[in-house]
Design an enzyme around this catalytic site. Structure first.
Site, PDB file in Angstrom:
ATOM      1  N   ASP A 114       0.846  -1.193   0.000  1.00 38.99           N
ATOM      2  CA  ASP A 114       0.000   0.000   0.000  1.00 38.99           C
ATOM      3  C   ASP A 114       0.881   1.243   0.000  1.00 38.99           C
ATOM      4  O   ASP A 114       1.870   1.318   0.748  1.00 38.99           O
ATOM      5  CB  ASP A 114      -0.921   0.008   1.217  1.00 38.99           C
ATOM      6  CG  ASP A 114      -2.078   0.978   1.040  1.00 38.99           C
ATOM      7  OD1 ASP A 114      -2.674   0.997  -0.044  1.00 38.99           O
ATOM      8  OD2 ASP A 114      -2.384   1.714   1.985  1.00 38.99           O
ATOM      9  N   HIS A 121      -3.302  14.272   0.984  1.00 36.67           N
ATOM     10  CA  HIS A 121      -3.474  13.415   2.158  1.00 36.67           C
ATOM     11  C   HIS A 121      -2.223  13.448   3.039  1.00 36.67           C
ATOM     12  O   HIS A 121      -2.322  13.629   4.263  1.00 36.67           O
ATOM     13  CB  HIS A 121      -3.762  11.981   1.720  1.00 36.67           C
ATOM     14  CG  HIS A 121      -3.752  10.990   2.844  1.00 36.67           C
ATOM     15  ND1 HIS A 121      -4.686  11.004   3.846  1.00 36.67           N
ATOM     16  CD2 HIS A 121      -2.900   9.961   3.128  1.00 36.67           C
ATOM     17  CE1 HIS A 121      -4.430  10.024   4.709  1.00 36.67           C
ATOM     18  NE2 HIS A 121      -3.352   9.374   4.289  1.00 36.67           N
ATOM     19  N   GLU A 187      -9.760   4.329   4.564  1.00 31.66           N
ATOM     20  CA  GLU A 187      -8.924   5.015   3.582  1.00 31.66           C
ATOM     21  C   GLU A 187      -9.483   4.663   2.207  1.00 31.66           C
ATOM     22  O   GLU A 187      -9.436   3.511   1.787  1.00 31.66           O
ATOM     23  CB  GLU A 187      -7.449   4.626   3.699  1.00 31.66           C
ATOM     24  CG  GLU A 187      -6.818   5.126   4.996  1.00 31.66           C
ATOM     25  CD  GLU A 187      -5.303   5.052   5.007  1.00 31.66           C
ATOM     26  OE1 GLU A 187      -4.720   4.533   4.026  1.00 31.66           O
ATOM     27  OE2 GLU A 187      -4.697   5.524   5.981  1.00 31.66           O
ATOM     28  N   GLU A 189      -9.265   4.254  -1.451  1.00 31.82           N
ATOM     29  CA  GLU A 189      -8.117   4.060  -2.331  1.00 31.82           C
ATOM     30  C   GLU A 189      -8.539   3.386  -3.639  1.00 31.82           C
ATOM     31  O   GLU A 189      -9.669   2.921  -3.788  1.00 31.82           O
ATOM     32  CB  GLU A 189      -7.058   3.186  -1.645  1.00 31.82           C
ATOM     33  CG  GLU A 189      -6.590   3.710  -0.294  1.00 31.82           C
ATOM     34  CD  GLU A 189      -5.371   2.973   0.214  1.00 31.82           C
ATOM     35  OE1 GLU A 189      -4.703   2.278  -0.595  1.00 31.82           O
ATOM     36  OE2 GLU A 189      -5.071   3.086   1.414  1.00 31.82           O
ATOM     37  N   ASP A 221      -8.649   0.646   2.721  1.00 31.97           N
ATOM     38  CA  ASP A 221      -7.584   0.229   3.632  1.00 31.97           C
ATOM     39  C   ASP A 221      -7.985   0.644   5.048  1.00 31.97           C
ATOM     40  O   ASP A 221      -7.572   1.684   5.554  1.00 31.97           O
ATOM     41  CB  ASP A 221      -6.262   0.885   3.208  1.00 31.97           C
ATOM     42  CG  ASP A 221      -5.094   0.474   4.089  1.00 31.97           C
ATOM     43  OD1 ASP A 221      -5.094  -0.672   4.570  1.00 31.97           O
ATOM     44  OD2 ASP A 221      -4.185   1.296   4.296  1.00 31.97           O
ATOM     45  N   ARG A 225      -6.351   3.878  13.951  1.00 29.33           N
ATOM     46  CA  ARG A 225      -5.388   4.967  14.135  1.00 29.33           C
ATOM     47  C   ARG A 225      -4.706   4.931  15.503  1.00 29.33           C
ATOM     48  O   ARG A 225      -3.539   5.314  15.617  1.00 29.33           O
ATOM     49  CB  ARG A 225      -6.090   6.318  13.942  1.00 29.33           C
ATOM     50  CG  ARG A 225      -6.720   6.519  12.574  1.00 29.33           C
ATOM     51  CD  ARG A 225      -5.720   6.437  11.451  1.00 29.33           C
ATOM     52  NE  ARG A 225      -6.346   6.742  10.156  1.00 29.33           N
ATOM     53  CZ  ARG A 225      -5.739   6.618   8.995  1.00 29.33           C
ATOM     54  NH1 ARG A 225      -4.489   6.197   8.939  1.00 29.33           N
ATOM     55  NH2 ARG A 225      -6.374   6.912   7.871  1.00 29.33           N
ATOM     56  N   GLN A 228      -2.161   2.136  15.361  1.00 26.88           N
ATOM     57  CA  GLN A 228      -1.115   2.549  14.432  1.00 26.88           C
ATOM     58  C   GLN A 228      -0.181   3.579  15.051  1.00 26.88           C
ATOM     59  O   GLN A 228       1.049   3.506  14.895  1.00 26.88           O
ATOM     60  CB  GLN A 228      -1.756   3.122  13.165  1.00 26.88           C
ATOM     61  CG  GLN A 228      -0.774   3.544  12.090  1.00 26.88           C
ATOM     62  CD  GLN A 228      -1.480   4.147  10.872  1.00 26.88           C
ATOM     63  OE1 GLN A 228      -2.705   4.214  10.817  1.00 26.88           O
ATOM     64  NE2 GLN A 228      -0.712   4.578   9.908  1.00 26.88           N
ATOM     65  N   LYS A 241      -3.171  -1.936  10.524  1.00 28.07           N
ATOM     66  CA  LYS A 241      -3.571  -2.035   9.119  1.00 28.07           C
ATOM     67  C   LYS A 241      -3.910  -3.466   8.694  1.00 28.07           C
ATOM     68  O   LYS A 241      -4.627  -3.666   7.711  1.00 28.07           O
ATOM     69  CB  LYS A 241      -2.425  -1.540   8.232  1.00 28.07           C
ATOM     70  CG  LYS A 241      -2.101  -0.059   8.371  1.00 28.07           C
ATOM     71  CD  LYS A 241      -3.082   0.790   7.596  1.00 28.07           C
ATOM     72  CE  LYS A 241      -2.594   2.217   7.445  1.00 28.07           C
ATOM     73  NZ  LYS A 241      -3.504   3.028   6.631  1.00 28.07           N
ATOM     74  N   THR A 245      -8.513  -5.462   4.644  1.00 26.59           N
ATOM     75  CA  THR A 245      -8.486  -4.564   3.489  1.00 26.59           C
ATOM     76  C   THR A 245      -9.576  -5.057   2.552  1.00 26.59           C
ATOM     77  O   THR A 245      -9.563  -6.229   2.152  1.00 26.59           O
ATOM     78  CB  THR A 245      -7.122  -4.604   2.775  1.00 26.59           C
ATOM     79  OG1 THR A 245      -6.092  -4.203   3.683  1.00 26.59           O
ATOM     80  CG2 THR A 245      -7.122  -3.676   1.561  1.00 26.59           C
ATOM     81  N   GLU A 347      -8.815  12.808   8.353  1.00 30.32           N
ATOM     82  CA  GLU A 347      -8.740  14.151   7.769  1.00 30.32           C
ATOM     83  C   GLU A 347     -10.063  14.894   7.897  1.00 30.32           C
ATOM     84  O   GLU A 347     -10.081  16.090   8.211  1.00 30.32           O
ATOM     85  CB  GLU A 347      -8.355  14.044   6.291  1.00 30.32           C
ATOM     86  CG  GLU A 347      -6.983  13.458   6.033  1.00 30.32           C
ATOM     87  CD  GLU A 347      -6.827  13.120   4.565  1.00 30.32           C
ATOM     88  OE1 GLU A 347      -6.407  13.998   3.797  1.00 30.32           O
ATOM     89  OE2 GLU A 347      -7.155  11.967   4.193  1.00 30.32           O
TER      90      GLU A 347
END
Length: 404
Positions: A114, A121, A187, A189, A221, A225, A228, A241, A245, A347
């Site tokens: 990834d 971003h 996420e 993607e 994805d 947080r 992570q 992560k 997925t 975000e």
């Protein structure tokens, strides 16, 4: 103009003959291709009309078709177009209604990488976590930054996602605790599916992208947080992560995306090294829609990405890493310059400090029972748009408890 199809309701839709994405049914397993609101049974068509292709299409994975190479990809696609546009074939093929079709993971995932290819971003994340520093780290405009994920955790759209558990450490705490993630995120993607096997020591040039990558798929994805943030120093993401997925059940061939090719936003300020250089348009004008519990909360544009998929592929193999049919790599979060174009809740909520509106409520991160749907579309050859499928996932509770 696209040659008119005899399939009722398909002409002018997001799934006209200028699209033709592939999927694989679960029981019985065979390759199908979407046309309008139906699916052409390619397994049955190959058995009856092109038996030499039956091993590629009357099977439970796209891997045999992908492994056959780009000449076969083109030949099969041309044959499918002929089946769907020549009235003479109407009674010779089987169309299946999409309702009731159970679709499985369309390809056997070999490796998964990834990337982090959106400047918007990466800059947003830098400002959130390093407000007193430059948002981009020094290497970011010199190479596509990425991490190796867990291929065994790739699941097909519609699969529930269990809230992950792991170690979390609050900023004011001396030691970590264990429990379910409380900052679970998405996420939005785009995924790229490799259709070529290459041995160790064989770098792929950017110019070989279209003969190496079979097609694209939507990709979410999922990211914990809090897990992570505690684990990623110094080696990067791991448990935050690797729990899931999600990819679309449909893989759109690159040939369908040729009308969507656009120039990259520009890499003039920091020239790239020769192995990353490209000639001609290498980005894609793909629109993404992020829906949370039936409400659209963001519309990220893929055309704003800084690094192209060809550059990501070239960088992935420049050290001599091998490729296998079924390798998957993701673009990283797609985010544009505007607040409503941000492709992650990190975000959209600015790190949880500014809740965003979802209908009559405000949200930051994912709650149990939430359902996220990502939808994708792009310009088509006929002047309209094509649909790239959807990526759907619902959050279910973790069986773990705090202090376990």
């Amino acid at each position: 103009m696209t040659t008119p199809t005899w399939v009722e309701g398909a002409a002018g839709s997001l799934h006209d003959v200028d699209n033709l994405p592939y999927a694989v049914t679960a029981d019985p397993s065979r390759v199908v291709v979407r046309i309008g609101d139906q699916a052409l049974d390619l397994g049955a068509a190959a058995r009856d009309l092109r038996p030499e292709w039956a091993p590629l299409l009357d099977t439970g994975s796209l891997n045999p078709l992908m492994a056959a190479g780009p000449d076969t990809w083109d030949a099969v696609r041309s044959w499918v177009v002929d089946l769907l546009t020549d009235e003479a074939h109407r009674d010779a093929v089987t169309l299946l209604p999409l309702d009731g079709l159970e679709l499985r993971l369309p390809f056997d995932v070999a490796d998964y990488v990834d990337y982090y290819a959106s400047e918007h971003h990466a800059s947003n994340v830098g400002r959130i976590f390093r407000p007193d520093q430059e948002p981009l780290l020094p290497n970011w405009k010199h190479l596509p930054v990425g991490y190796h994920g867990r291929s065994g955790s790739v699941v097909v759209s519609g699969t529930d996602v269990q809230r992950p558990a792991g170690q979390r450490k609050a900023p004011d705490a001396a030691t970590p605790t264990f429990g379910p993630s409380v900052r679970l995120d998405i996420e939005a993607e785009l995924g790229f599916v490799v259709g070529r096997t290459l041995p160790l020591g064989t770098p792929v040039a950017t110019s070989d992208f279209a003969t190496t990558v079979f097609g694209v798929t939507g990709l979410n994805d999922w990211s914990a947080r809090d897990l992570q943030a505690w684990e990623y120093v110094p080696l990067g993401p791991n448990l935050g992560k690797s729990f899931a997925t999600t990819v679309s059940a449909w893989v759109t061939p690159l040939a369908a995306l040729e009308p969507a090719l656009v120039d990259l936003p520009g890499q003039d300020a920091v020239p790239v090294l020769p192995y990353l250089r490209e000639a001609g348009p290498s980005g894609y004008d793909i629109e993404v829609e992020v829906e949370l519990n039936g409400v659209v909360v963001a519309r990220p544009p893929y055309r704003t990405m800084y690094w192209s998929p060809a550059q990501m592929l070239a960088h992935m193999t420049v050290n001599g890493a091998s490729l296998r049919v079924g390798d998957l790599y993701g673009s990283g979060t797609i985010s544009g310059p505007e607040p409503e174009q941000r492709g992650s809740f990190l975000e959209l909520s600015w790190g949880g400090t500014a809740p965003f509106t979802v209908g009559d409520e405000t949200r930051t991160f994912l709650e149990d029972g939430d359902e996220v749907v990502l939808r994708y579309s792009a310009p088509g050859a006929a002047g309209g748009r094509i649909g790239l499928g959807e990526v759907r996932g619902r959050i279910v509770p973790s069986p773990a408890t705090d202090g376990a």
